[in-house]
Motif scaffolding. Structure first.
Motif, PDB file in Angstrom:
ATOM      1  N   LEU A 158       0.824  -1.211   0.000  1.00 42.47           N
ATOM      2  CA  LEU A 158       0.000   0.000   0.000  1.00 42.47           C
ATOM      3  C   LEU A 158       0.855   1.257   0.000  1.00 42.47           C
ATOM      4  O   LEU A 158       0.458   2.288  -0.533  1.00 42.47           O
ATOM      5  CB  LEU A 158      -0.922   0.005   1.219  1.00 42.47           C
ATOM      6  N   ARG A 159       2.041   1.186   0.576  1.00 41.77           N
ATOM      7  CA  ARG A 159       2.915   2.355   0.614  1.00 41.77           C
ATOM      8  C   ARG A 159       3.401   2.755  -0.772  1.00 41.77           C
ATOM      9  O   ARG A 159       3.823   3.877  -0.995  1.00 41.77           O
ATOM     10  CB  ARG A 159       4.126   2.068   1.511  1.00 41.77           C
ATOM     11  N   HIS A 160       3.376   1.798  -1.724  1.00 40.90           N
ATOM     12  CA  HIS A 160       3.810   2.128  -3.079  1.00 40.90           C
ATOM     13  C   HIS A 160       2.841   3.081  -3.755  1.00 40.90           C
ATOM     14  O   HIS A 160       3.183   3.768  -4.703  1.00 40.90           O
ATOM     15  CB  HIS A 160       3.964   0.847  -3.908  1.00 40.90           C
ATOM     16  N   GLU A 161       1.591   3.064  -3.265  1.00 37.28           N
ATOM     17  CA  GLU A 161       0.634   4.035  -3.774  1.00 37.28           C
ATOM     18  C   GLU A 161       0.971   5.401  -3.183  1.00 37.28           C
ATOM     19  O   GLU A 161       1.379   5.517  -2.036  1.00 37.28           O
ATOM     20  CB  GLU A 161      -0.793   3.636  -3.367  1.00 37.28           C
ATOM     21  N   ASN A 279      -9.225   7.458 -12.914  1.00 36.34           N
ATOM     22  CA  ASN A 279      -9.117   8.880 -12.574  1.00 36.34           C
ATOM     23  C   ASN A 279      -7.678   9.362 -12.622  1.00 36.34           C
ATOM     24  O   ASN A 279      -7.394  10.480 -13.079  1.00 36.34           O
ATOM     25  CB  ASN A 279      -9.705   9.123 -11.174  1.00 36.34           C
ATOM     26  N   ALA A 280      -6.743   8.511 -12.133  1.00 39.08           N
ATOM     27  CA  ALA A 280      -5.328   8.894 -12.154  1.00 39.08           C
ATOM     28  C   ALA A 280      -4.815   9.022 -13.582  1.00 39.08           C
ATOM     29  O   ALA A 280      -4.063   9.957 -13.914  1.00 39.08           O
ATOM     30  CB  ALA A 280      -4.502   7.871 -11.376  1.00 39.08           C
ATOM     31  N   LEU A 281      -5.222   8.104 -14.469  1.00 31.50           N
ATOM     32  CA  LEU A 281      -4.790   8.170 -15.874  1.00 31.50           C
ATOM     33  C   LEU A 281      -5.373   9.395 -16.567  1.00 31.50           C
ATOM     34  O   LEU A 281      -4.668  10.101 -17.302  1.00 31.50           O
ATOM     35  CB  LEU A 281      -5.218   6.897 -16.607  1.00 31.50           C
ATOM     36  N   THR A 282      -6.646   9.654 -16.327  1.00 29.75           N
ATOM     37  CA  THR A 282      -7.290  10.816 -16.942  1.00 29.75           C
ATOM     38  C   THR A 282      -6.637  12.106 -16.479  1.00 29.75           C
ATOM     39  O   THR A 282      -6.426  13.033 -17.272  1.00 29.75           O
ATOM     40  CB  THR A 282      -8.793  10.827 -16.596  1.00 29.75           C
ATOM     41  N   LYS A 283      -6.313  12.179 -15.202  1.00 30.08           N
ATOM     42  CA  LYS A 283      -5.655  13.363 -14.653  1.00 30.08           C
ATOM     43  C   LYS A 283      -4.297  13.586 -15.305  1.00 30.08           C
ATOM     44  O   LYS A 283      -3.820  14.719 -15.433  1.00 30.08           O
ATOM     45  CB  LYS A 283      -5.498  13.208 -13.139  1.00 30.08           C
ATOM     46  N   ALA A 284      -3.655  12.491 -15.734  1.00 29.63           N
ATOM     47  CA  ALA A 284      -2.351  12.583 -16.396  1.00 29.63           C
ATOM     48  C   ALA A 284      -2.491  12.752 -17.908  1.00 29.63           C
ATOM     49  O   ALA A 284      -1.507  12.607 -18.647  1.00 29.63           O
ATOM     50  CB  ALA A 284      -1.531  11.332 -16.087  1.00 29.63           C
ATOM     51  N   THR A 296       6.835   4.200 -20.565  1.00 32.84           N
ATOM     52  CA  THR A 296       7.434   3.077 -19.854  1.00 32.84           C
ATOM     53  C   THR A 296       6.774   2.948 -18.489  1.00 32.84           C
ATOM     54  O   THR A 296       6.026   3.833 -18.058  1.00 32.84           O
ATOM     55  CB  THR A 296       8.943   3.287 -19.666  1.00 32.84           C
ATOM     56  N   ALA A 297       7.089   1.861 -17.796  1.00 33.80           N
ATOM     57  CA  ALA A 297       6.527   1.654 -16.451  1.00 33.80           C
ATOM     58  C   ALA A 297       6.956   2.773 -15.502  1.00 33.80           C
ATOM     59  O   ALA A 297       6.148   3.299 -14.728  1.00 33.80           O
ATOM     60  CB  ALA A 297       6.979   0.300 -15.906  1.00 33.80           C
ATOM     61  N   ASP A 298       8.226   3.162 -15.577  1.00 34.09           N
ATOM     62  CA  ASP A 298       8.728   4.234 -14.704  1.00 34.09           C
ATOM     63  C   ASP A 298       8.043   5.558 -14.997  1.00 34.09           C
ATOM     64  O   ASP A 298       7.764   6.347 -14.082  1.00 34.09           O
ATOM     65  CB  ASP A 298      10.241   4.389 -14.852  1.00 34.09           C
ATOM     66  N   GLU A 299       7.754   5.816 -16.263  1.00 31.85           N
ATOM     67  CA  GLU A 299       7.089   7.069 -16.627  1.00 31.85           C
ATOM     68  C   GLU A 299       5.653   7.099 -16.086  1.00 31.85           C
ATOM     69  O   GLU A 299       5.170   8.146 -15.646  1.00 31.85           O
ATOM     70  CB  GLU A 299       7.093   7.241 -18.148  1.00 31.85           C
ATOM     71  N   LEU A 300       4.981   5.954 -16.090  1.00 30.97           N
ATOM     72  CA  LEU A 300       3.631   5.895 -15.514  1.00 30.97           C
ATOM     73  C   LEU A 300       3.673   6.107 -14.009  1.00 30.97           C
ATOM     74  O   LEU A 300       2.821   6.788 -13.439  1.00 30.97           O
ATOM     75  CB  LEU A 300       2.981   4.552 -15.839  1.00 30.97           C
ATOM     76  N   LEU A 301       4.671   5.531 -13.350  1.00 27.76           N
ATOM     77  CA  LEU A 301       4.792   5.669 -11.895  1.00 27.76           C
ATOM     78  C   LEU A 301       5.070   7.098 -11.461  1.00 27.76           C
ATOM     79  O   LEU A 301       4.848   7.459 -10.304  1.00 27.76           O
ATOM     80  CB  LEU A 301       5.902   4.754 -11.375  1.00 27.76           C
ATOM     81  N   ASP A 302       5.554   7.921 -12.386  1.00 26.81           N
ATOM     82  CA  ASP A 302       5.833   9.323 -12.058  1.00 26.81           C
ATOM     83  C   ASP A 302       4.568  10.142 -11.903  1.00 26.81           C
ATOM     84  O   ASP A 302       4.593  11.235 -11.331  1.00 26.81           O
ATOM     85  CB  ASP A 302       6.717   9.958 -13.144  1.00 26.81           C
ATOM     86  N   HIS A 303       3.447   9.623 -12.411  1.00 22.32           N
ATOM     87  CA  HIS A 303       2.193  10.375 -12.339  1.00 22.32           C
ATOM     88  C   HIS A 303       1.524  10.179 -10.981  1.00 22.32           C
ATOM     89  O   HIS A 303       1.532   9.073 -10.422  1.00 22.32           O
ATOM     90  CB  HIS A 303       1.238   9.938 -13.460  1.00 22.32           C
ATOM     91  N   GLU A 304       0.931  11.230 -10.476  1.00 17.22           N
ATOM     92  CA  GLU A 304       0.268  11.187  -9.175  1.00 17.22           C
ATOM     93  C   GLU A 304      -0.903  10.207  -9.201  1.00 17.22           C
ATOM     94  O   GLU A 304      -1.694  10.189 -10.141  1.00 17.22           O
ATOM     95  CB  GLU A 304      -0.236  12.577  -8.799  1.00 17.22           C
ATOM     96  N   ILE A 306      -0.651   6.932  -9.389  1.00 19.48           N
ATOM     97  CA  ILE A 306      -0.300   5.661 -10.007  1.00 19.48           C
ATOM     98  C   ILE A 306       0.889   5.062  -9.259  1.00 19.48           C
ATOM     99  O   ILE A 306       2.008   5.573  -9.337  1.00 19.48           O
ATOM    100  CB  ILE A 306       0.038   5.820 -11.504  1.00 19.48           C
ATOM    101  N   GLY A 307       0.622   3.988  -8.511  1.00 16.47           N
ATOM    102  CA  GLY A 307       1.667   3.268  -7.798  1.00 16.47           C
ATOM    103  C   GLY A 307       1.821   1.872  -8.368  1.00 16.47           C
ATOM    104  O   GLY A 307       1.321   1.554  -9.453  1.00 16.47           O
ATOM    105  N   GLU A 308       2.516   1.013  -7.623  1.00 18.78           N
ATOM    106  CA  GLU A 308       2.780  -0.339  -8.102  1.00 18.78           C
ATOM    107  C   GLU A 308       1.489  -1.133  -8.313  1.00 18.78           C
ATOM    108  O   GLU A 308       1.357  -1.888  -9.266  1.00 18.78           O
ATOM    109  CB  GLU A 308       3.679  -1.081  -7.105  1.00 18.78           C
TER     110      GLU A 308
END
Length: 329
Positions: A158-161, A279-284, A296-304, A306-308
């Motif tokens: 949960l902390r990854h979120e 909602n997180a994807l739309t916001k990004a 890439t996976a890392d680029e998606l994780l940079d968005h608010e 979006i966690g693991e």
């Protein structure tokens, strides 16, 4: 001459023997020899691991920055309060995360009935103890995040979120089943004395009844086995479909067919993702599969937002379309 049986008899319908409000024993007779352990073990595993439920995943307490703090005028330390909150069980009528609150003051005992819930959340054990306020000037203000899930999710996941710094994450025990026990004994069917009788005892957290838990477990097993009846339309000896890469959006063969283009234009709302992830994807500004696989996976994780957990959900959704994320160069 002995005639050997070449068919497996079906068992009798379960008989329910109810105990307390949240306890019941299910007796199944006439099981083929060995099937008592087979079905008992399968049902036990599904009951413990696969039933959905609701639990607290995040806690924010006023004037508290971490779980090793203490609160003035409160008998318990914060760590003990968090452990007590984990024992509070909820019934949710929404698939989206819900925020509930606690705001009490004065010398008193704080219990789960003091939690102020929306119409989508109900506390099923209101007498569960949370904390003890020891002074007339004591106050306790907190916000709790309630989510639906399956099984058990550790706080490390949960902390990854991405959450606020003041929010303390909890191990989430989503399963509504508290205890499962089964026993098998031999019984007579006709002249045979080696048939099985299965007794399965279930205790829940009162958010669902033992009968609902039993039927849900049976349904899950049935759905899983039903899927195995068909091998699909593609023969296993035929060439497997190639995976589409996010890099250039082309197959290894180099050409884009109509189906691939259609898949790329699928909107995120149609990927069967959770509302939180959509909602997180739309916001990004990510609205289609084509937008997703361009990252890439890392680029998606940079968005608010979006966690693991959300990333795994996204990868599974596009994987069902035969598509993978853009690879690191």
């Amino acid at each position: 001459m002995i005639i050997m049986e070449d068919t497996i008899l079906l068992p009798k319908h379960p008989v329910i023997s109810e105990g307390a409000e949240n306890e019941a024993t299910f007796t199944i007779e006439g099981l083929h020899p060995g099937y008592g352990i087979t079905l008992g073990n399968a049902l036990k595993r599904v009951l413990h691991s696969s039933l959905p439920g609701a639990a607290i995943t995040g806690v924010m307490i006023e004037k508290v920055n971490h779980e090793f703090s203490t609160l003035e005028g409160v008998l318990e330390d914060v760590l003990t309060i968090l452990l007590n909150l984990k024992q509070v069980r909820f019934r949710m009528f929404s698939n989206n995360p819900e925020t509930v609150s606690i705001h009490v003051s004065g010398e008193r005992k704080l219990t789960a009935k003091d939690i102020k819930c929306s119409s989508n959340v109900e506390v099923v054990n209101p007498d569960s103890h949370i904390a003890t306020l020891t002074e007339s000037s004591s106050t306790f203000v907190a916000e709790l995040t309630i989510e639906r899930g399956v099984g058990y999710v550790s706080r490390d996941v949960l902390r990854h979120e991405k959450v606020q710094a003041s929010v303390m994450t909890l191990d989430a025990i989503f399963t509504p089943v508290r205890k499962v026990r089964y026993e098998v004994e031999h019984m007579r069917v006709g002249t045979a004395t080696n048939y099985d009788r299965l007794r399965l005892s279930i205790q829940t957290d009162k958010s669902i009844t033992p009968k609902e838990a039993f039927l849900s477990a049976v349904g899950i097993l049935k759905d899983q086995l039903k899927q195995l009846e068909s091998f699909g339309e593609v023969d296993i000896f035929e060439q497997q479909p190639e995976v589409v890469s996010g890099e250039g959006f082309t197959k290894e063969g180099g050409s884009k067919d109509t189906e691939e283009i259609d898949a790329m234009q699928t909107r995120v709302e149609d990927l069967k993702l959770s509302s939180r992830t959509v909602n997180a994807l739309t916001k990004a500004n990510i609205y289609t599969v084509e937008n997703i696989v361009g990252k890439t996976a890392d680029e998606l994780l940079d968005h608010e937002g979006i966690g693991e957990k959300a990333l795994t959900e996204i990868q599974r959704a596009i994987g069902n379309l035969g598509i993978i994320l853009k690879q690191e160069e």
